[in-house]
Design an enzyme around this catalytic site. Sequence first.
Site, mmCIF file in Angstrom:
data_model
loop_
_atom_site.group_PDB
_atom_site.id
_atom_site.type_symbol
_atom_site.label_atom_id
_atom_site.label_comp_id
_atom_site.label_asym_id
_atom_site.label_seq_id
_atom_site.Cartn_x
_atom_site.Cartn_y
_atom_site.Cartn_z
ATOM 1 N N ASN A 1 6.053 -19.817 15.377
ATOM 2 C CA ASN A 1 6.520 -18.656 14.456
ATOM 3 C C ASN A 1 5.361 -18.051 13.896
ATOM 4 O OD1 ASN A 1 8.143 -16.864 12.765
ATOM 5 N ND2 ASN A 1 7.572 -18.162 11.014
ATOM 6 N N HIS B 1 3.607 -15.722 10.861
ATOM 7 C CA HIS B 1 3.967 -15.376 9.444
ATOM 8 C C HIS B 1 2.562 -14.495 8.589
ATOM 9 C CE1 HIS B 1 5.965 -15.628 5.592
ATOM 10 N NE2 HIS B 1 4.919 -16.067 5.041
ATOM 11 N N VAL C 1 11.523 -22.824 5.104
ATOM 12 C CA VAL C 1 11.031 -21.685 5.867
ATOM 13 C C VAL C 1 9.522 -21.683 6.154
ATOM 14 C CG1 VAL C 1 12.736 -19.900 5.682
ATOM 15 C CG2 VAL C 1 11.097 -20.722 3.744
HETATM 16 C C1 GRF Z 1 5.271 -9.762 11.258
HETATM 17 O O1 GRF Z 1 4.375 -9.326 10.072
HETATM 18 C C2 GRF Z 1 5.509 -11.204 11.377
HETATM 19 O O2 GRF Z 1 4.334 -11.757 11.095
HETATM 20 C C3 GRF Z 1 6.719 -11.358 10.418
HETATM 21 O O3 GRF Z 1 7.548 -10.243 10.623
HETATM 22 C C4 GRF Z 1 6.649 -9.171 10.889
HETATM 23 C C5 GRF Z 1 7.405 -8.789 12.451
HETATM 24 O O4 GRF Z 1 6.575 -7.602 12.837
HETATM 25 N N1 GRF Z 1 7.432 -12.694 10.783
HETATM 26 P P1 GRF Z 1 6.951 -7.041 14.492
HETATM 27 O O5 GRF Z 1 8.367 -7.018 14.421
HETATM 28 O O6 GRF Z 1 6.263 -8.119 15.175
HETATM 29 O O7 GRF Z 1 6.358 -5.850 14.443
#
Ligand code: GRF
Length: 207
Positions: A113, A115, A151
């Site tokens: 993931n 974040h 999470v």
């Molecule tokens: C990103 O900031 C990611 O870290 C978070 O949600 C956002 C998704 O952006 N989990 P994208 O859809 O990849 O443009």
Amino acid sequence: MTPAGGRLRVGVLVSGRGSNLQALLDASSRRDYPAEVVVVISDRERAAALDRARAAGVEALFINPKDYADREAFDLALVREFTVRQVGLVCNAGFMRILSPAYVRAFAGRAMNIHPSLLPAFPGLHAQRQALEYGAKVAGATVHFVDEGPVDTGPIILQASVPVHPDDTEDSLSARILVQEHRLYPEAVRLFAEGRLAVVGRRVIVR
Ligand code: GRF
């Protein structure tokens, strides 16, 4: 699973805009990159990320959570779709659902993931807003393995920091962090594909 001589087959879970997916698609399009995105699954039909996948010639599926009795049934449908496509790594890229333990177990050590904070600070929604409201001077991005914690808890693979400017808004800080996200995610996938990540307890050793 990497078919002999082939590149690592990657599945991506998305819900929205898909800019991190785009970074992974762009990396995949380079012939010397050791991984390729083979399927993108969204829980939202209109996710722009699905259009990005199609534009790159990658299979794009909408799976409707409403078609399943509960969260676990939906998650097991995801597992089936990835498994039949022999996906060796699944990447959450802006996927807005919490995955059930059955899913996490199916892909233990093979799910990542991204974040937008320096975890363990500011997990969950609106991480950039949390950082601003807290008054943090440094923010950043984290790529981590997905575990069964609540999470954003799994072992950290890569992180990058950015400064918080005094006049930052949520948008300006998010944009600065996003530049790092787009660099980190393809790099983390590369390291995994090259077999260079070892998880020792909570620590991820990069060899
Ligand atoms: C990103 O900031 C990611 O870290 C978070 O949600 C956002 C998704 O952006 N989990 P994208 O859809 O990849 O443009």
